[in-house]
Design a protein around this motif. Structure first.
Motif, short mmCIF file in Angstrom:
data_model
loop_
_atom_site.label_atom_id
_atom_site.label_comp_id
_atom_site.label_asym_id
_atom_site.label_seq_id
_atom_site.Cartn_x
_atom_site.Cartn_y
_atom_site.Cartn_z
N UNK A 107 9.93 1.54 65.96
CA UNK A 107 8.89 1.78 64.95
C UNK A 107 9.18 2.99 64.07
N UNK A 108 9.71 4.06 64.66
CA UNK A 108 10.04 5.24 63.86
C UNK A 108 11.13 4.93 62.86
N UNK A 109 12.13 4.16 63.28
CA UNK A 109 13.20 3.76 62.36
C UNK A 109 12.64 2.92 61.22
N UNK A 110 11.73 2.02 61.55
CA UNK A 110 11.15 1.16 60.51
C UNK A 110 10.39 2.00 59.48
N UNK A 111 9.63 2.97 59.92
CA UNK A 111 8.88 3.81 58.98
C UNK A 111 9.81 4.58 58.05
N UNK A 112 10.89 5.13 58.62
CA UNK A 112 11.86 5.85 57.79
C UNK A 112 12.51 4.90 56.79
N UNK A 113 12.89 3.70 57.25
CA UNK A 113 13.56 2.75 56.36
C UNK A 113 12.65 2.31 55.22
N UNK A 114 11.36 2.13 55.49
CA UNK A 114 10.40 1.77 54.44
C UNK A 114 10.33 2.87 53.39
N UNK A 115 10.23 4.10 53.84
CA UNK A 115 10.15 5.24 52.92
C UNK A 115 11.42 5.35 52.08
N UNK A 116 12.57 5.23 52.74
CA UNK A 116 13.85 5.33 52.04
C UNK A 116 14.00 4.21 51.02
N UNK A 117 13.66 2.98 51.41
CA UNK A 117 13.79 1.84 50.49
C UNK A 117 12.94 2.03 49.25
N UNK A 118 11.72 2.51 49.42
CA UNK A 118 10.82 2.71 48.28
C UNK A 118 11.35 3.82 47.37
N UNK A 119 11.75 4.92 47.97
CA UNK A 119 12.23 6.05 47.16
C UNK A 119 13.51 5.69 46.40
N UNK A 120 14.46 5.07 47.09
CA UNK A 120 15.73 4.73 46.45
C UNK A 120 15.53 3.61 45.44
N UNK A 121 14.69 2.63 45.77
CA UNK A 121 14.42 1.55 44.82
C UNK A 121 13.84 2.07 43.53
N UNK A 122 12.87 2.96 43.64
CA UNK A 122 12.25 3.51 42.44
C UNK A 122 13.22 4.37 41.64
N UNK A 123 14.02 5.16 42.33
CA UNK A 123 14.99 6.00 41.64
C UNK A 123 16.05 5.15 40.95
N UNK A 124 16.46 4.06 41.59
CA UNK A 124 17.46 3.17 41.00
C UNK A 124 16.89 2.48 39.77
N UNK A 125 15.63 2.08 39.83
CA UNK A 125 14.97 1.48 38.67
C UNK A 125 14.86 2.51 37.53
N UNK A 126 14.56 3.74 37.88
CA UNK A 126 14.45 4.81 36.87
C UNK A 126 15.81 5.06 36.21
N UNK A 127 16.86 5.04 37.02
CA UNK A 127 18.21 5.25 36.50
C UNK A 127 18.55 4.18 35.46
N UNK A 128 18.15 2.93 35.74
CA UNK A 128 18.39 1.83 34.80
C UNK A 128 17.59 2.03 33.51
N UNK A 129 16.34 2.43 33.65
CA UNK A 129 15.49 2.61 32.46
C UNK A 129 15.98 3.76 31.59
N UNK A 130 16.47 4.82 32.24
CA UNK A 130 16.86 6.01 31.51
C UNK A 130 18.26 5.94 30.92
N UNK A 131 19.04 4.94 31.29
CA UNK A 131 20.40 4.81 30.79
C UNK A 131 20.38 4.28 29.35
N UNK A 132 21.36 4.68 28.60
CA UNK A 132 21.48 4.26 27.21
C UNK A 132 21.70 2.75 27.15
N UNK A 133 20.77 1.99 26.57
CA UNK A 133 20.95 0.53 26.52
C UNK A 133 22.28 0.11 25.90
N UNK A 134 22.81 0.93 24.99
CA UNK A 134 24.08 0.60 24.35
C UNK A 134 25.26 0.60 25.31
#
Length: 269
Positions: free
Chosen positions: A11-38
């Motif tokens: 259960x502790x591993x699952x909680x950490x994995x959920x937190x990590x997935x959400x944080x990294x997913x959001x940061x990865x989405x932000x990286x895509x949005x902030x990159x120069x479309x060109x």
């Protein structure tokens, strides 16, 4: 489960994995949005550099997030490789659906599975389309942002929606033949290009089948457990074989088992 592994830590591993997935997913989405479309056009030779940077940034963040809490665990990632270990292994795809991610088609995600003794014990998938996290712990059900999800109760093939994956490692003619067969049974079908997300679509009842003839372990293990815990019928080769060489996965609504039995025969599962 491996006798040397303390199951109470799951259960502790699952909680950490959920937190990590959400944080990294959001940061990865932000990286895509902030990159120069060109820089992200398909013709631009900088495209592969962008993909490599995004993948590596995400995988490194997942590696650090997980192993900072569980330093004795092994880690196997799409980008960095690695091998499974006896004490438990994290199997990770930092961006599942890379082409979708590049083009701004939000059907992509982050896939994190934890494997012990040849079984997937934890599956976590960040779904970029909804900014949601799906997760499952073996024997505990499947959840989307903490709310239980369930496979669809579809029994009539004319009401079914199926998702078919395909890679260039397998026969396109076979893929077309399968598509035709399902179409003739009245089913509507899609090809979306991100296995982890396709599997959680079955888990939440949005689709009735996901099937692909060949995937790597990091593409499928987390989503397969989530689908299974949601009540879907899931078939795939043994986990150890998938870790070594990949293989097929099938996940479908239980009420359509008769419709999809022929696929199990094709794969020998």
């Amino acid at each position: 489960m491996n006798s040397a592994f303390d199951a109470a830590t799951i259960p502790a591993r699952a909680e950490v994995a959920i937190t990590v997935a959400l944080e990294v997913g959001r940061e990865t989405a932000r990286f895509r949005r902030d990159s120069d479309p060109g820089t992200l056009t398909v013709e631009n030779k900088g495209l592969q550099d962008f993909v490599t940077i995004a993948d590596r940034k995400a995988e490194q963040a997942i590696h650090e997030g997980l192993l900072s809490h569980f330093p004795d665990d092994s880690f196997m990632g799409e980008e960095s490789g690695g091998q499974s270990g006896k004490g438990g292994t994290w199997v990770v795809d930092p961006i599942d659906g890379t082409t979708n991610y590049i083009r701004g088609f939000r059907h992509w995600g982050v896939s994190i599975a934890f494997v012990v003794g040849g079984k997937v014990e934890i599956g976590v998938v960040y779904d970029a389309a909804g900014d949601k996290v799906f997760h499952a712990v073996r024997g505990g059900g499947a959840f989307k942002d903490g709310i239980p999800v369930h496979a669809a109760a579809t029994a009539d093939p004319a009401n079914a929606l199926v998702i078919l994956g395909h890679s260039r490692k397998t026969s396109f003619d076979d893929h077309l033949a399968l598509s035709r067969r399902l179409h003739e049974r009245g089913m509507d079908y899609r090809r979306m290009g991100a296995a982890a997300i396709d599997l959680v679509r079955v888990a939440e009842g949005a689709a009735d089948l996901y099937y692909e003839r060949h995937l790597n372990a990091w593409d499928m293990l987390a989503g397969a457990l989530i689908a299974e815990e949601a009540g879907a019928v899931v078939a795939m080769p043994p986990v150890d074989r998938l870790l070594a060489q990949g293989g097929p996965v099938i996940a479908h609504s239980p009420g359509l088992a008769g419709e999809f039995a022929f696929i199990l025969d094709i794969e020998g599962l």
